[in-house]
Design a protein around this motif. Structure first.
Motif, PDB file in Angstrom:
ATOM      1  N   ARG A 293       1.248  -0.765  -0.033  1.00  0.00           N
ATOM      2  CA  ARG A 293      -0.351  -0.023  -0.204  1.00  0.00           C
ATOM      3  C   ARG A 293       0.942   1.260   0.401  1.00  0.00           C
ATOM      4  NH1 ARG A 293      -5.189  -0.842   4.098  1.00  0.00           N
ATOM      5  NH2 ARG A 293      -6.247  -2.203   2.478  1.00  0.00           N
ATOM      6  N   TRP A 294       2.101   1.565   0.868  1.00  0.00           N
ATOM      7  CA  TRP A 294       2.472   1.922   0.624  1.00  0.00           C
ATOM      8  C   TRP A 294       3.516   2.757  -0.645  1.00  0.00           C
ATOM      9  CZ3 TRP A 294       7.595   2.764   4.889  1.00  0.00           C
ATOM     10  CH2 TRP A 294       8.249   4.191   4.536  1.00  0.00           C
ATOM     11  N   LEU A 295       3.873   1.391  -1.419  1.00  0.00           N
ATOM     12  CA  LEU A 295       4.193   1.640  -2.251  1.00  0.00           C
ATOM     13  C   LEU A 295       3.354   2.225  -3.823  1.00  0.00           C
ATOM     14  CD1 LEU A 295       6.405  -1.237  -2.995  1.00  0.00           C
ATOM     15  CD2 LEU A 295       7.533   0.479  -2.454  1.00  0.00           C
ATOM     16  N   ALA A 296       2.256   1.701  -3.458  1.00  0.00           N
ATOM     17  CA  ALA A 296       1.231   1.523  -4.018  1.00  0.00           C
ATOM     18  C   ALA A 296       0.724   3.228  -4.307  1.00  0.00           C
ATOM     19  CB  ALA A 296      -0.056   1.081  -4.114  1.00  0.00           C
ATOM     20  N   ALA A 297       0.646   4.167  -3.195  1.00  0.00           N
ATOM     21  CA  ALA A 297      -0.025   5.253  -2.301  1.00  0.00           C
ATOM     22  C   ALA A 297       1.483   6.280  -2.766  1.00  0.00           C
ATOM     23  CB  ALA A 297       0.048   5.742  -0.696  1.00  0.00           C
ATOM     24  N   GLY A 298       2.398   5.940  -2.629  1.00  0.00           N
ATOM     25  CA  GLY A 298       4.265   6.639  -2.966  1.00  0.00           C
ATOM     26  C   GLY A 298       3.689   6.878  -4.248  1.00  0.00           C
ATOM     27  N   ALA A 299       3.035   5.865  -5.421  1.00  0.00           N
ATOM     28  CA  ALA A 299       3.067   5.961  -6.998  1.00  0.00           C
ATOM     29  C   ALA A 299       1.611   6.852  -6.610  1.00  0.00           C
ATOM     30  CB  ALA A 299       3.057   4.933  -7.380  1.00  0.00           C
ATOM     31  N   GLY A 300       0.802   7.763  -6.170  1.00  0.00           N
ATOM     32  CA  GLY A 300      -0.522   8.161  -6.745  1.00  0.00           C
ATOM     33  C   GLY A 300      -1.409   7.222  -7.251  1.00  0.00           C
ATOM     34  N   ARG A 301      -1.574   5.836  -6.739  1.00  0.00           N
ATOM     35  CA  ARG A 301      -2.581   4.528  -7.027  1.00  0.00           C
ATOM     36  C   ARG A 301      -3.134   4.778  -5.888  1.00  0.00           C
ATOM     37  NH1 ARG A 301       0.135   0.523  -8.038  1.00  0.00           N
ATOM     38  NH2 ARG A 301       2.288   1.518  -7.754  1.00  0.00           N
ATOM     39  N   GLU A 302      -4.275   3.590  -6.103  1.00  0.00           N
ATOM     40  CA  GLU A 302      -5.452   3.349  -4.587  1.00  0.00           C
ATOM     41  C   GLU A 302      -5.428   1.664  -4.785  1.00  0.00           C
ATOM     42  OE1 GLU A 302      -9.185   6.064  -5.137  1.00  0.00           O
ATOM     43  OE2 GLU A 302      -7.679   7.713  -3.792  1.00  0.00           O
ATOM     44  N   ARG A 303      -4.887   1.333  -5.809  1.00  0.00           N
ATOM     45  CA  ARG A 303      -5.162   0.021  -6.428  1.00  0.00           C
ATOM     46  C   ARG A 303      -3.744  -0.713  -5.937  1.00  0.00           C
ATOM     47  NH1 ARG A 303      -9.182   0.697  -4.546  1.00  0.00           N
ATOM     48  NH2 ARG A 303     -11.407  -0.442  -5.429  1.00  0.00           N
ATOM     49  N   LEU A 304      -3.674  -2.125  -5.201  1.00  0.00           N
ATOM     50  CA  LEU A 304      -2.664  -3.221  -5.194  1.00  0.00           C
ATOM     51  C   LEU A 304      -1.999  -3.548  -6.800  1.00  0.00           C
ATOM     52  CD1 LEU A 304      -1.945  -4.187  -2.231  1.00  0.00           C
ATOM     53  CD2 LEU A 304      -1.635  -2.226  -2.582  1.00  0.00           C
ATOM     54  N   THR A 305      -1.142  -3.030  -7.195  1.00  0.00           N
ATOM     55  CA  THR A 305      -0.163  -3.989  -8.622  1.00  0.00           C
ATOM     56  C   THR A 305       0.349  -5.261  -7.786  1.00  0.00           C
ATOM     57  OG1 THR A 305       1.468  -2.976  -8.797  1.00  0.00           O
ATOM     58  CG2 THR A 305      -0.315  -1.858 -10.385  1.00  0.00           C
ATOM     59  N   VAL A 306       0.536  -6.237  -9.339  1.00  0.00           N
ATOM     60  CA  VAL A 306       1.700  -6.941  -8.338  1.00  0.00           C
ATOM     61  C   VAL A 306       2.543  -6.594  -8.416  1.00  0.00           C
ATOM     62  CG1 VAL A 306       2.424  -9.635 -10.001  1.00  0.00           C
ATOM     63  CG2 VAL A 306       0.371  -8.631 -10.276  1.00  0.00           C
ATOM     64  N   GLU A 307       3.378  -5.792  -8.931  1.00  0.00           N
ATOM     65  CA  GLU A 307       4.581  -5.070  -9.091  1.00  0.00           C
ATOM     66  C   GLU A 307       5.415  -4.852  -7.074  1.00  0.00           C
ATOM     67  OE1 GLU A 307       4.319  -5.724 -12.803  1.00  0.00           O
ATOM     68  OE2 GLU A 307       2.842  -4.804 -11.813  1.00  0.00           O
ATOM     69  N   ASP A 308       3.507  -3.947  -6.897  1.00  0.00           N
ATOM     70  CA  ASP A 308       3.591  -3.830  -5.559  1.00  0.00           C
ATOM     71  C   ASP A 308       3.446  -4.993  -4.608  1.00  0.00           C
ATOM     72  OD1 ASP A 308       3.366  -1.092  -6.846  1.00  0.00           O
ATOM     73  OD2 ASP A 308       1.165  -1.537  -6.382  1.00  0.00           O
ATOM     74  N   ILE A 309       2.844  -6.013  -4.868  1.00  0.00           N
ATOM     75  CA  ILE A 309       3.084  -7.482  -3.950  1.00  0.00           C
ATOM     76  C   ILE A 309       4.690  -7.656  -4.638  1.00  0.00           C
ATOM     77  CG2 ILE A 309       2.272  -9.572  -3.732  1.00  0.00           C
ATOM     78  CD1 ILE A 309       0.392  -7.137  -2.769  1.00  0.00           C
ATOM     79  N   SER A 310       5.097  -7.940  -4.851  1.00  0.00           N
ATOM     80  CA  SER A 310       6.719  -8.721  -5.386  1.00  0.00           C
ATOM     81  C   SER A 310       7.402  -7.520  -4.511  1.00  0.00           C
ATOM     82  CB  SER A 310       7.180  -8.542  -7.027  1.00  0.00           C
ATOM     83  OG  SER A 310       5.641  -9.294  -7.318  1.00  0.00           O
ATOM     84  N   THR A 311       7.354  -6.363  -5.213  1.00  0.00           N
ATOM     85  CA  THR A 311       8.537  -4.810  -4.216  1.00  0.00           C
ATOM     86  C   THR A 311       8.570  -5.954  -2.589  1.00  0.00           C
ATOM     87  OG1 THR A 311       8.824  -3.742  -6.548  1.00  0.00           O
ATOM     88  CG2 THR A 311       9.457  -3.074  -4.640  1.00  0.00           C
ATOM     89  N   ALA A 312       7.549  -6.148  -2.125  1.00  0.00           N
ATOM     90  CA  ALA A 312       7.120  -5.570  -0.712  1.00  0.00           C
ATOM     91  C   ALA A 312       7.378  -6.833  -0.460  1.00  0.00           C
ATOM     92  CB  ALA A 312       5.516  -5.052  -0.381  1.00  0.00           C
ATOM     93  N   LEU A 313       7.120  -7.583  -0.759  1.00  0.00           N
ATOM     94  CA  LEU A 313       7.627  -9.502  -0.680  1.00  0.00           C
ATOM     95  C   LEU A 313       8.849  -9.194  -0.178  1.00  0.00           C
ATOM     96  CD1 LEU A 313       6.684 -11.958   0.421  1.00  0.00           C
ATOM     97  CD2 LEU A 313       6.172 -12.706  -1.923  1.00  0.00           C
ATOM     98  N   THR A 314       9.621  -8.947  -1.520  1.00  0.00           N
ATOM     99  CA  THR A 314      11.502  -8.936  -1.208  1.00  0.00           C
ATOM    100  C   THR A 314      11.852  -7.932  -0.423  1.00  0.00           C
ATOM    101  OG1 THR A 314      11.039  -9.260  -3.836  1.00  0.00           O
ATOM    102  CG2 THR A 314      13.010  -8.259  -3.231  1.00  0.00           C
ATOM    103  N   ILE A 315      10.923  -7.149   0.070  1.00  0.00           N
ATOM    104  CA  ILE A 315      11.790  -6.160   0.902  1.00  0.00           C
ATOM    105  C   ILE A 315      11.340  -6.997   2.455  1.00  0.00           C
ATOM    106  CG2 ILE A 315      11.302  -3.745   2.105  1.00  0.00           C
ATOM    107  CD1 ILE A 315      10.916  -2.713  -0.595  1.00  0.00           C
ATOM    108  N   ALA A 316      10.323  -7.491   2.392  1.00  0.00           N
ATOM    109  CA  ALA A 316      10.120  -8.016   4.131  1.00  0.00           C
ATOM    110  C   ALA A 316      10.651  -9.242   4.002  1.00  0.00           C
ATOM    111  CB  ALA A 316       8.861  -8.113   4.039  1.00  0.00           C
ATOM    112  N   ASP A 317      11.263 -10.255   3.029  1.00  0.00           N
ATOM    113  CA  ASP A 317      11.457 -11.114   3.591  1.00  0.00           C
ATOM    114  C   ASP A 317      12.991 -10.855   3.352  1.00  0.00           C
ATOM    115  OD1 ASP A 317      10.725 -14.277   4.015  1.00  0.00           O
ATOM    116  OD2 ASP A 317      12.347 -14.486   2.275  1.00  0.00           O
ATOM    117  N   HIS A 318      12.902 -10.210   3.140  1.00  0.00           N
ATOM    118  CA  HIS A 318      14.962  -9.760   3.627  1.00  0.00           C
ATOM    119  C   HIS A 318      15.012 -10.106   5.086  1.00  0.00           C
ATOM    120  CE1 HIS A 318      19.002  -8.080   3.100  1.00  0.00           C
ATOM    121  NE2 HIS A 318      18.529  -6.753   4.033  1.00  0.00           N
ATOM    122  N   HIS A 319      14.356  -8.954   5.362  1.00  0.00           N
ATOM    123  CA  HIS A 319      14.230  -9.359   7.057  1.00  0.00           C
ATOM    124  C   HIS A 319      13.563 -10.796   8.087  1.00  0.00           C
ATOM    125  CE1 HIS A 319      15.874  -5.070   6.918  1.00  0.00           C
ATOM    126  NE2 HIS A 319      15.008  -5.328   6.174  1.00  0.00           N
TER     127      HIS A 319
END
Length: 421
Positions: A361-387
């Motif tokens: 959601r943070w990625l989508a809102a930062g890009a001015g969108r109100e719906r999630l894309t596959v890219e949003d989910i993929s990037t967010a999961l990559t960031i979270a699973d790093h930790h």
């Protein structure tokens, strides 16, 4: 262990696509033998590397621990402009440190076998790109012989709830129950995770001193059925997580959203001060969200509270595969996750759903969108699973208490549903 028998995830593909992300994100600690081997390779500035190529990482002078050096931008000193490893190019894959050769795979004891999991901090793992893992058994067995220590087959299974321990066949039956819950194609991932949270929470309240074999399997079926009755479908009216639950959740999200590369950790007191201010902002949950890495932009906390719509099938598939690979690979409890019990480990894994969706959601809102894309989910999961399972902060008692509180109050299930709508 010679010729280890491996259990491989059947629904995951992976091959390296030379993005260089792992070489920029990870600090690579090396053994004394690896250090000497790299010294003997006689690297010079003419090879295009910054000297020295090895640095003292930690430990006292009489017991030093070393790591590979890094470039100014945080990338490994051996990473070239094409995203390739200079050690690999000059001396072959076997000359690299073992940590580099193993990534993104992880090996976990499972009695007489070893389960293989993958780290979703690699974009190619998230995208499911490459050769099916089940076709890489030969190479993984060779890596396993290097990674798995002698006698590891005697490792006991993690406790179920901090009190009770069963043998490996019964322990794996609980893992199979989780996988079965998450494999249900008729319900969205948030509902399946919610059901799994429900029946594992019941597990945490149960005793298993006398139950074994068939009795264990019958109990699992009863728990799964009770969870299905409790959450038959995605609710029309959602219960908002409590204020305390949201506070605990934001502080945990802040840990997942950080970027702790060597360059970030070398930022000195100014970097630590900025991180302190960011953590305070996450605690308050008001105003703008401070971007903890370049992928994020400052947006209001309030912008992430609105609905972003249901997940599309492709995003649901990515998240389903993520949880099933982690469960099949035992990558959520015991030695693979801060030595925590089965129930606590799964609850920490389940938290990855709302964490990933919040970051998306943070990625989508930062890009001015109100719906999630596959890219949003993929990037967010990559960031979270790093930790996940690798950040020392998430293994500390304070973080573990927050996860237990979220599960005990019911906020964990509410968070999963809330951020999936």
């Amino acid at each position: 262990m010679a010729n280890p028998r491996l259990e491989l995830p059947v629904l995951q593909n992976w091959s390296c696509h030379n993005c260089g992300g792992c070489c920029r994100q990870h600090l690579i600690e090396i053994t004394e033998a690896e250090r000497q081997r790299i010294i003997d390779q006689k690297w010079t500035a003419a090879d295009g590397v910054r000297l020295p190529v090895i640095e003292w990482h930690a430990g006292p002078p009489w017991n030093k621990r070393y790591r590979l050096a890094h470039q100014a931008d945080g990338g490994c000193v051996f990473l070239d402009d094409r995203g390739l490893c200079r050690i690999h190019a000059k001396f072959g894959e076997a000359a690299k440190p073992l940590a580099c050769r193993v990534y993104p795979y992880a090996f976990h004891p499972a009695g007489k076998t070893f389960a293989v999991s993958l780290r979703y901090s690699c974009p190619s793992v998230v995208a499911n790109r490459g050769t099916p893992v089940i076709k890489q058994a030969g190479e993984l067995r060779r890596l396993g012989e290097l990674v798995i220590p002698p006698g590891a087959e005697k490792t006991p299974p993690p406790t179920l709830n901090g009190r009770d321990r069963v043998d490996w066949p019964d322990f794996l039956a609980f893992c199979e129950g989780l996988d079965h819950t998450l494999a249900d194609p008729t319900s969205p991932i948030a509902v399946r995770i919610g059901r799994a949270v429900t029946w594992t929470t019941l597990m945490g309240q149960s005793a298993f001193e006398t139950l074994r074999g068939t009795q264990i399997r019958e109990l699992i079926v009863l728990l799964m059925e009770a969870a299905r009755i409790d959450l038959p479908a995605f609710p029309e009216n959602l219960d908002e997580p409590t204020a305390l639950g949201q506070l605990y959740f934001r502080t945990l999200v802040a840990q997942y959203a950080r970027k702790d590369t060597v360059a970030d950790l070398s930022a000195g007191w100014m970097g630590r001060w900025r991180l302190f201010l960011a953590i305070m902002a996450f605690t308050r949950g008001q105003g703008e969200i401070p971007p903890l890495q370049s992928a994020f932009k400052p947006v209001p906390f309030a912008a992430l509270k609105q609905t972003f719509g249901p997940l599309d099938p492709a995003s649901d598939e990515i998240l389903t595969r993520y949880f099933r690979v982690k469960i099949q690979g035992l990558h959520f409890c015991g030695p693979a996750y801060y030595d925590v019990p089965f129930v606590e480990g799964f609850h920490s894994l389940a938290l990855m759903l709302p964490v990933t969706l919040w970051l998306a959601r943070w990625l989508a809102a930062g890009a001015g969108r109100e719906r999630l894309t596959v890219e949003d989910i993929s990037t967010a999961l990559t960031i979270a699973d790093h930790h996940h399972g690798y950040s020392p902060a998430l293994g500390q008692l304070a973080s573990r208490r927050r996860v237990r509180s979220l599960a005990e109050t019911g906020d964990l299930g509410r968070l999963c549903l809330w951020y999936a709508h």
